[in-house]
Design a protein around this motif. Structure first.
Motif, mmCIF file in Angstrom:
data_model
loop_
_atom_site.group_PDB
_atom_site.id
_atom_site.type_symbol
_atom_site.label_atom_id
_atom_site.label_comp_id
_atom_site.label_asym_id
_atom_site.label_seq_id
_atom_site.Cartn_x
_atom_site.Cartn_y
_atom_site.Cartn_z
ATOM 1 N N CYS A 6 0.840 -1.186 0.000
ATOM 2 C CA CYS A 6 0.000 0.000 0.000
ATOM 3 C C CYS A 6 0.885 1.249 0.000
ATOM 4 N N CYS A 9 0.349 2.829 3.894
ATOM 5 C CA CYS A 9 0.653 2.142 5.142
ATOM 6 C C CYS A 9 1.478 0.890 4.822
ATOM 7 N N CYS A 40 -6.448 -2.360 0.301
ATOM 8 C CA CYS A 40 -5.399 -2.563 1.307
ATOM 9 C C CYS A 40 -5.980 -3.335 2.485
ATOM 10 N N CYS A 43 -5.360 -0.506 5.863
ATOM 11 C CA CYS A 43 -6.073 0.776 5.955
ATOM 12 C C CYS A 43 -7.337 0.809 5.097
HETATM 13 ZN ZN LIG Z 1 -2.922 0.705 3.431
#
Ligand SMILES: [Zn+2]
Length: 78
Positions: A6, A9, A40, A43
């Motif tokens: 991602c 994050c 993701c 997140c």
């Molecule tokens: Zn993420």
């Protein structure tokens, strides 16, 4: 396209087939069904493939005829 890190994050982007996904564009919304979306697993940020976004653009621009059109309820909160 999927299975990468991602951008926001430490999570991984996993491909999922989403039954209904609404895309906002300049003049309104286009809803796609059974659309592959990279999500993701930490997140929840959603990544859309360029072919999916192009489909939205084509329909929004009137270059491609959608399978059907649905009415969307709108309410204005004073
Ligand atoms: Zn993420």
């Amino acid at each position: 396209m999927y299975g990468y890190k991602c951008e926001y994050c430490e999570g991984n982007v996993i491909k999922q087939i989403v039954a209904r996904e609404a895309f906002e564009h300049r003049a309104g919304f286009v809803i796609l069904e059974d659309v592959p979306v990279g999500i993701c697993n930490v997140c929840g940020y959603r990544y859309y493939h360029s072919t999916v976004l192009r489909e939205v653009e084509e329909i929004a621009a009137g270059n491609k005829v959608p399978e059907r059109t649905e009415a969307i309820p709108v309410a204005h909160l004073a």
